[in-house]
Design an enzyme around this catalytic site. Structure first.
Site, mmCIF file in Angstrom:
data_model
loop_
_atom_site.group_PDB
_atom_site.id
_atom_site.type_symbol
_atom_site.label_atom_id
_atom_site.label_comp_id
_atom_site.label_asym_id
_atom_site.label_seq_id
_atom_site.Cartn_x
_atom_site.Cartn_y
_atom_site.Cartn_z
ATOM 1 N N HIS A 111 1.832 4.325 -3.051
ATOM 2 C CA HIS A 111 1.915 5.786 -2.951
ATOM 3 C C HIS A 111 3.276 6.289 -3.424
ATOM 4 C CE1 HIS A 111 -1.885 6.117 -0.968
ATOM 5 N NE2 HIS A 111 -1.494 5.582 0.179
ATOM 6 N N HIS B 128 0.849 -1.205 0.000
ATOM 7 C CA HIS B 128 0.000 0.000 0.000
ATOM 8 C C HIS B 128 0.880 1.249 0.000
ATOM 9 C CE1 HIS B 128 -3.473 2.547 1.422
ATOM 10 N NE2 HIS B 128 -2.453 3.273 1.877
ATOM 11 N N GLU B 129 1.837 1.274 0.917
ATOM 12 C CA GLU B 129 2.717 2.437 1.015
ATOM 13 C C GLU B 129 3.621 2.561 -0.209
ATOM 14 O OE1 GLU B 129 2.102 4.563 3.155
ATOM 15 O OE2 GLU B 129 0.858 3.403 4.526
#
Length: 213
Positions: free
Chosen positions: A57, A53-54
């Site tokens: 980004h 998820h990170e």
């Protein structure tokens, strides 16, 4: 180039441990023995869900030429642990900070939605593996273990997606909604349905319905 600082790697590791422990506590009725047994299984789902998820980004930020770095939020770690004892995890142990002098709402929205999209895709992958492995889980301990890991992976990733898409404070949902309300509605609807099915029907029953059992 996709680069990580030493402090970023440290922060990701600490956040991964804390968020894994929080989900293990939340799903074990605060039983110490159950926590220890569940922790390694949870780590697979959280490891894939949280880290990727990170990185989602970070990757999109760097695609637009910005420097992006994950930083720990100590208060978020503590809040995640506290809420886990109530059966719920406020999963905000940190965030990827994008450094830019100027950024349009569109770019900010695309960077923000990258993380939840990763979680939705991972949830679908975990569910697909669960469907594929389920028939052999009745007579193979290895297949059963894989099924359990993937079931937890589906549940955690669908939850992470809908949680991060909430239009609250500095969560991804606020920035996505500001950029494009239509995309936000579609994304949170998909994540919400997946999470609701996990919480009400259960992953095994979802798999059985897909297989026609």
């Amino acid at each position: 180039m996709f680069k990580f600082t030493t402090s970023e790697i440290r922060d990701l590791f600490i956040a991964f441990i804390f968020i894994s422990l929080s989900f293990a506590i939340a799903n074990s009725a605060r039983n110490p023995s159950a926590i220890l047994n569940l922790l390694p299984i949870v780590m697979f789902g959280v490891g894939a869900g949280f880290i990727l998820h990170e990185l989602g980004h970070k990757l999109v930020s760097m695609k637009y030429g910005y420097w992006a770095e994950f930083k720990l939020w100590p208060q978020g770690l503590l809040f995640a642990l506290i809420t886990s004892f109530f059966g719920f995890v406020f999963a905000a142990p940190g965030a990827v900070y994008t450094y830019a002098n100027y950024m349009t709402e569109e770019i900010n929205g695309k960077i923000s939605i990258a993380g939840p999209i990763v979680n939705i895709i991972l949830a679908v992958i975990f569910l697909a593996i669960s469907v594929a492995i389920y028939p052999s889980a009745f007579y193979s301990e290895t297949s059963l273990l894989i099924f359990i890991i993937c079931s937890v992976g589906y549940s955690i990733n669908s939850f992470l997606a809908v949680f991060n898409l909430l239009p609250i404070g500095n969560l991804d949902g606020s920035k996505v909604l500001t950029w494009n309300a239509g995309i936000w509605i579609i994304a949170i609807a998909i994540a919400g349905i997946m999470t609701l099915m996990s919480m009400t029907i259960g992953v095994e029953n979802i798999v059985r319905i897909i297989l026609g059992y």
